[in-house]
Scaffold this active site. Structure first.
Site, mmCIF file in Angstrom:
data_model
loop_
_atom_site.group_PDB
_atom_site.id
_atom_site.type_symbol
_atom_site.label_atom_id
_atom_site.label_comp_id
_atom_site.label_asym_id
_atom_site.label_seq_id
_atom_site.Cartn_x
_atom_site.Cartn_y
_atom_site.Cartn_z
ATOM 1 N N ASP A 287 97.866 22.022 46.712
ATOM 2 C CA ASP A 287 98.068 23.335 46.147
ATOM 3 C C ASP A 287 99.559 23.440 45.793
ATOM 4 O O ASP A 287 100.363 22.568 46.129
ATOM 5 C CB ASP A 287 97.608 24.428 47.131
ATOM 6 C CG ASP A 287 97.282 25.718 46.410
ATOM 7 O OD1 ASP A 287 96.515 26.527 46.966
ATOM 8 O OD2 ASP A 287 97.779 25.916 45.282
HETATM 9 C C1 GLC Z 1 97.860 28.845 43.659
HETATM 10 C C2 GLC Z 1 96.509 28.933 44.352
HETATM 11 C C3 GLC Z 1 95.502 27.938 43.856
HETATM 12 C C4 GLC Z 1 95.736 27.680 42.380
HETATM 13 C C5 GLC Z 1 97.072 26.982 42.231
HETATM 14 C C6 GLC Z 1 97.427 26.709 40.780
HETATM 15 O O1 GLC Z 1 98.872 28.964 44.620
HETATM 16 O O2 GLC Z 1 96.512 28.851 45.775
HETATM 17 O O3 GLC Z 1 94.205 28.468 44.129
HETATM 18 O O4 GLC Z 1 94.698 26.862 41.866
HETATM 19 O O5 GLC Z 1 98.125 27.714 42.857
HETATM 20 O O6 GLC Z 1 97.596 27.899 40.084
#
Ligand code: GLC
Length: 746
Positions: A287
């Site tokens: 993430d």
């Molecule tokens: C965010 C979220 C995740 C998302 C990623 C990219 O922090 O936790 O669900 O897909 O970043 O945007």
């Protein structure tokens, strides 16, 4: 249902339109092409494939100061997120290929959670439809539009089970139940990836957030998770595993730790379970800056250590944090990571790009004509309306105040009565809000053509305590036959980084309802919210309550058509609604304890597992939802009262529509294992079927139970079924139904 199938067929046949094209380069099969390519790559080029930066389309995390354009020019990037549109992604692809010695294409990722431009209900709302074809259709449409806009990869489905409505991200999942969540997860992977990733209208899916992110202590986002391996494996992991079995192409690690080990650094999760036990062959992205966060977790001492721990644990791609780019080469030289680990990660990423056809044609998703044709296609808007209607949950309807009649004088009030911003919810990708989404007011005006019959007044704001609009609203309400209050949360009060300690209706909305109540007219409360709310007062004082979630681009039409009976609500709660936040976590498949409280009739009222200051049942249980008609269940039959380890039992029940509307009912099958080598939940969902019944019609619904449905992690952590007594409950929610028993024998 027929409508859905037609739409699915229409969309499915479109695969052939976008499958491998004659213009594709003729290249070798993957198992030859990738090894030959990697043999030519330098270590720097391999590390670049493990690097993802964010473009400046959408902000989905903290700023890092990394200039993604400069990094692309240096050939340092394998993937970009948050870049959308054919034009923008083409520009970045051109810049990349110009600077890539071996012409390795960029992979474009984006959060297409419940629609790209045509926005469907938030996924918690979609789950409330209990309609797997509808959910697959939603993902299919999302993929069509995202792919037409240059997106190769969506960071979805989010499959986190959660039992805590304080956590804002329950809005992105499918609720509290493992069985329902697993079915929903698979439907979404199928919708996104279709049956041919090479087709230019399918996208790579990404199962997230691995793992147990929804169990954050106290529902506070990013907070600590601590649980037994048994609970992890029985409750939180199955939806992830189901997507691996469904062929999902990627996984995303979660921010949280589990029992002391951050998921992004967890060898147990990534190498032992995901890539080992489950044989996952795709790639794992972290993430957003989750590798960097190993440092504040207190798990890594510095950026180099964080990179080392993440790669060794099984991470393949670093989202945004720049840790892999900065450290991997030196870590390799120091012998702290191996070339084999880098090669494995690089191979997985390159294989995904190959499977998408990006080596055959890096611009296969860059077709301006198609982008114009596909986005907001009539069929897509129809699908969004259809799914939104199916997601509506009727929680109360005293004296059949619903459906409304067009000849009634109705005062529509509330902060969301003419809302086009919040109605599409959080994580709404590139969805247009103002000027595109259909508000309730707009939807009602399409249904009720006599403008003298309806009035619209906000009355109050969602949070702002201003009272200067209330009197005008009360004046109009005073003249009406029925009042409809459209209330709820801001879209950004759920989703990421949006945990709440109170899950009441925010602001002075309840105060306004109390003023409306003094007018002694029937009041219908329509809710737009991203989580279960505490609605005790509302349940005692409103005549009807319709849970609409954030219903998406066509939400106003879906709500209006439901209020006026053109759509009969058929949704069921995918998550328990508590009486107050003090009951949380409260969920249907809880353990019995040694002192189970049997409710007000329990002869022992003191020494029981209960709260002394509230009714211990939930306000609305998992699986609950009313209709404008009524259903009766009868004739529950089991094909046998005993079953052995190789057998199965057929369960059948008759369901009749005993009311005045054609409608759908979600027939639910729950099983309880009375005794185990470890304690077992009081019941578990093991089957459901959404059946359409014309008024007066009766159907027999059948389920099959096998020992596979009865397996759990026993005292020795073996996944097995144990002989013994079981109870079966079949009904329209988790709190009631017809019951029978059977015995599992060796
Ligand atoms: C965010 C979220 C995740 C998302 C990623 C990219 O922090 O936790 O669900 O897909 O970043 O945007």
């Amino acid at each position: 249902m027929k409508h859905n199938t037609a739409l699915l067929l229409l969309l499915a046949c479109s695969f052939s339109l976008y499958a491998q094209k004659s213009s594709d380069k003729k290249i070798k099969p993957r198992n030859e092409f990738i090894p030959e390519l990697m043999a030519k790559m330098t270590i720097d080029e391999k590390i670049s494939q493990l690097v993802q930066y964010t473009a400046d389309g959408t902000v989905t995390g903290p700023k890092t100061g990394i200039n993604y354009i400069e990094e692309i020019k240096k050939g340092n990037v394998g993937s970009i997120l948050n870049a959308t549109s054919v034009k923008y992604t083409r520009e970045l692809q051109e810049l990349n290929l110009k600077n890539s010695r071996l012409k390795i294409p960029l992979l474009f990722g984006y959060d297409v959670i419940h629609g790209y431009k045509t926005i469907f209900p938030i996924t918690l709302g979609e789950a409330a439809s209990w309609d797997l074809k509808a959910v697959e259709l939603s993902a299919r449409v999302a993929a069509e539009e995202a792919a037409a806009a240059g997106v190769h990869w969506t960071f979805a489905p989010m499959v986190d089970i959660s039992r805590d409505p304080r956590w804002g991200r329950v809005s992105e999942g499918s609720g509290e139940d493992t069985y329902l969540g697993s079915k929903m997860a698979v439907a979404r992977v199928r919708g996104f990836q279709g049956n041919d990733l090479m087709a230019a209208n399918t996208v790579l899916a990404c199962t997230k957030h691995f793992a147990a992110y929804g169990a954050a202590e106290a529902g506070r986002d990013y907070n600590t998770v601590d649980m037994s391996e048994r609970v992890l494996r029985e409750t939180y992991l199955p939806p992830f595993k189901a997507t691996v079995d469904a062929g999902v192409g990627t996984f995303m690690t979660s921010f949280n730790e589990i029992s002391g080990v951050p998921a992004t650094g967890s060898k147990f999760l990534l190498r032992d379970v995901l890539k080992g036990e489950w044989g996952f062959n795709g790639f794992v992205v972290t993430d957003y800056t989750a590798i960097n966060e190993l440092i504040p977790h207190g798990f890594a001492k510095d950026s180099a250590n964080a990179g080392e721990l993440a790669l060794r644990a099984g991470v393949d791609m670093d989202m945004v944090g720049g840790i892999f780019m900065k450290n991997l080469k030196k870590l390799l030289q120091e012998g702290k990571v191996t070339e084999a680990q880098i090669n494995d990660a690089c191979r997985r990423v390159l294989e995904a790009k190959y499977d998408l056809g990006l080596f055959h044609d890096p611009y296969r998703y860059n077709n301006e004509k198609r982008e114009k044709e596909v986005i907001y296609k009539k069929e897509h808007l129809e699908a969004a309306l259809d799914v939104a209607k199916k997601s509506m949950v009727l929680l109360k309807n005293d004296n059949n105040v619903l459906p409304l009649r067009k000849e009634q004088k109705v005062a529509f009030v509330g902060p969301l009565v003419n809302d086009e911003w919040n109605i599409i919810g959080s994580w709404a990708a590139s969805g247009d809000r103002y000027g595109y989404a259909v508000s309730v007011q707009e939807g009602v005006n399409k249904v009720v053509t006599d403008k003298g019959k309806v009035t619209f007044d906000k009355g109050v704001e969602i949070v702002d305590p201003r009272r200067d609009m209330m009197q005008a609203a009360l004046d109009n309400a005073r003249k009406a036959d029925v009042i409809v209050a459209v209330m709820g949360e801001f879209e950004n009060m759920s989703g990421e980084a949006a945990s709440r300690t109170s899950i009441d209706l925010p602001g002075i909305q309840k105060e306004f309802l109390a003023e409306l109540k003094k007018l002694n007219k029937p009041i219908v409360l329509v809710l737009m919210n991203g989580r279960p709310l505490t609605l005790n007062w509302e349940n005692e004082n409103m005549d009807a309550i319709l849970e609409a979630w954030f219903p998406g681009t066509m939400g106003g039409d879906a709500i209006a058509q439901t209020l006026y009976g053109m759509n009969v609500p058929s949704g069921k709660l995918p998550m328990t609604f508590p009486r107050n936040v003090g009951q949380v976590p409260i969920y249907y498949n809880h353990k019995n304890t040694g002192r189970p409280y049997l409710g007000p009739t329990d002869p022992e009222q003191k020494y029981k597992s209960r709260y002394i200051d509230v009714d211990n049942s939930p306000l609305f249980p998992f699986g609950y939802g009313l209709s404008y008609t009524t259903f009766s269940y009868s004739n529950l039959k089991l094909s046998s009262k005993t079953v052995n380890m190789n057998g199965s039992i057929k369960v059948s029940v008759d369901v009749a529509n005993t009311g005045n509307y054609d409608a759908a009912e979600v027939v639910q099958l729950y099983i309880q294992d009375n005794v185990g080598s470890v304690t077992r939940p009081v019941k578990e969902l093991k089957g459901f079927e959404k059946v359409m019944l014309k008024k007066g019609e009766k159907k027999t619904v059948e389920f099959t139970i096998t020992p596979e449905d009865l397996k759990f992690y026993n005292i020795d952590m073996q996944f097995t079924a144990e002989p013994g007594d079981f109870e079966v409950t079949v009904g329209g929610n988790s709190a009631s139904g017809l019951q029978d028993k059977f015995v599992l024998v060796k």
